[in-house]
Enzyme design. Sequence first.
Site, mmCIF file in Angstrom:
data_model
loop_
_atom_site.group_PDB
_atom_site.id
_atom_site.type_symbol
_atom_site.label_atom_id
_atom_site.label_comp_id
_atom_site.label_asym_id
_atom_site.label_seq_id
_atom_site.Cartn_x
_atom_site.Cartn_y
_atom_site.Cartn_z
ATOM 1 C CB SER A 130 -55.610 2.019 17.156
ATOM 2 O OG SER A 130 -56.439 2.914 16.451
ATOM 3 C CE LYS A 185 -52.065 3.000 16.705
ATOM 4 N NZ LYS A 185 -51.496 4.329 16.433
ATOM 5 C CG HIS A 188 -54.688 1.369 12.479
ATOM 6 N ND1 HIS A 188 -54.664 2.673 12.943
ATOM 7 C CD2 HIS A 188 -55.940 0.910 12.735
ATOM 8 C CE1 HIS A 188 -55.845 2.985 13.445
ATOM 9 N NE2 HIS A 188 -56.639 1.929 13.347
ATOM 10 C CG ASN A 189 -51.815 5.406 13.018
ATOM 11 O OD1 ASN A 189 -52.568 4.542 13.444
ATOM 12 N ND2 ASN A 189 -51.219 6.266 13.818
ATOM 13 C CD GLU A 192 -56.237 7.416 12.088
ATOM 14 O OE1 GLU A 192 -55.928 8.560 12.457
ATOM 15 O OE2 GLU A 192 -56.035 6.403 12.783
#
Length: 479
Positions: A130, A185, A188-189, A192
Site C-alpha cells: 500500500s 491488505k 486495509h482497503n 480506506e
Amino acid sequence: MSTAAQIGVTGLAVMGRNLARNFARNGYAVALHNRTVSRTHELVKEFGHEGDFVATESAEDFVAALERPRRLMIMVKAGGPTDAVIQEFAPLLEPGDMIIDGGNAHFADTRRREKELRERGIHFVGTGISGGEEGALHGPSIMPGGSTESYESLGPMLERISAKAKDGAPCVTHVGPDGAGHFVKMVHNGIEYADMQLIGEAYQLLRDVAGYSPAEIAEIFRTWNTGRLDSYLIEITAEVLSHVDAATGKPFVDVVLDQAEQKGTGRWTVQIALDLGVPVSGIAEAVFARSLSGHTALREASRGLAGPKASPLGGSEAAAFADRVEQALYASKIVSYTQGFHEIASGSAEYDWNIDLGEVASIWRGGCIIRAAFLDRIRAAYDARADLPSLLSDETFAQEIAAAQDDWREVLVAATRQGVPTPGFSAALAYYDALRAERLPAALTQGQRDFFGAHTYRRTDRAGSFHTLWGGDRSEVEA
C-alpha cells in the site's frame, strides 16, 4: 548469463517499475523482465543511474539472472494474468525458490497458489503493498504472507525498502501463512473506503449545513490535520479542496463528476465479512455509497422526491457545527477501524493465521493510504492486551467516544433535518449503539423465524434449543 541479481521484478508498469527502482536505490541488484521488452530497456535507459539493473528479454534469462534462492516478484494484474505468469515461471524454478505476488490478489487465490506451489517446493509469498506509485518508489507499507522460511530470506529486503514510521520502525511484518498478507491488505482497503466516505460526509456537512466554501473547508481540514485526525487522507483532502480548476476558475470539486469508482477490494472486504459473520456496516455503507453515486439514471429520476433542502448556518453557528462534525468524524473513524480489526481477527481465527493485530497497526503507521497518527494508540491498545475484543473496549478510545457522544448525535440530527445523506456516520453510530444495548430486537427475529420456518430459538432462563407449536396451542417443545 551470470547469476547476479538478488531479486527480480516482472511486470514493469508504474508499480512494478517503482518497486524495482526502490530495490535498486537500496543497494540491491535487480533483474528486470516485462512481456513488452522495450519497457525493460526504457527503464534501464532512464533510471539505470539509480542502481544495478539486469535487463532480460526472456523468462529463461530472467530466472538465470537471479541468485539462489531465487526471489521473483510478480507485478501484474490480479486474476488470470497472475496465474499465467506463475505458469510461465514456475517450471523454471527449483525447490527453495520463491514467487512474490505484489498485486491486489484475492486472498483465496493466494491460498490456492501457495498450496499448489508448496507441493512443488516453491515458496509463494502473497504480499499486500500500500502506498500507490509514490509509496512503491519511496517506501510503502508491506504486508507479506507465506512461510516463515520465505520471510527469513525476503524480510530484510522488504524492511529496507519499506516506509519507516516516525520511531524508525520499518512498516512491514510477516503477517502470517498463505493468504494472510493479502487478507490484511484487503481489509486495509476496506477501512480506506470507510475513511474516505466519512471524510466526504464531513465535507458535505460543512458545505451544505455550515455553509463553508471548498477553500474554507480546506483550511478546516488543515487545522484538523494538526490534531488527533492527523492522517494522510485528511492531508490530501485539504489539498484537493483548495485546488482551483485552471480552465473554469471554479473549485476543482465542482467540476468533477460526483460518481466514485472502485477496483473491488472494498467490495471483497464486505463479501468476506458476510462469509465470516462479521458486521462491517461502515465499510459496507462506503461501498454502497460509491455504487449509488454511479446510478445516474436512478438519481436523476429521484431528484424531485419530497424532502428538506439544506439551509446554511453561517457565522458562529457554523463554527460550532464544524467542531461537532470533527467529533462525529473522529468517533466514526474509531468505529471503522474497530470493524476492520474485528474482521482481521475473525479471519485469523478462521484460517489459523495467528495475526498480531498490534503489528498490523504498527505497519500501517507509514507508507500506506490510511496512515494516521492514532495508529500508534491502536498498536499500544493491542500490545497492552492482545485479546482485546474491540477497540471500543480500550479505556482511552471508550473515553473519547463518550466525550464525542452529544456532538455525534447532534450532527446526525442536523443532517436528517436538512436532508444531507450521512450513511457512514449513521452506520457507525448505529453499530456503537447496538453494541452497548442491553437487548436487541433479535429476540423478535428469532420468534419470527421459528414461526414461519421452525428454526428454533434459545431461552434466557435455561439451556437448550426450543420450538413453539405456533399453529395449535402454542406449547413449547425442546428441539
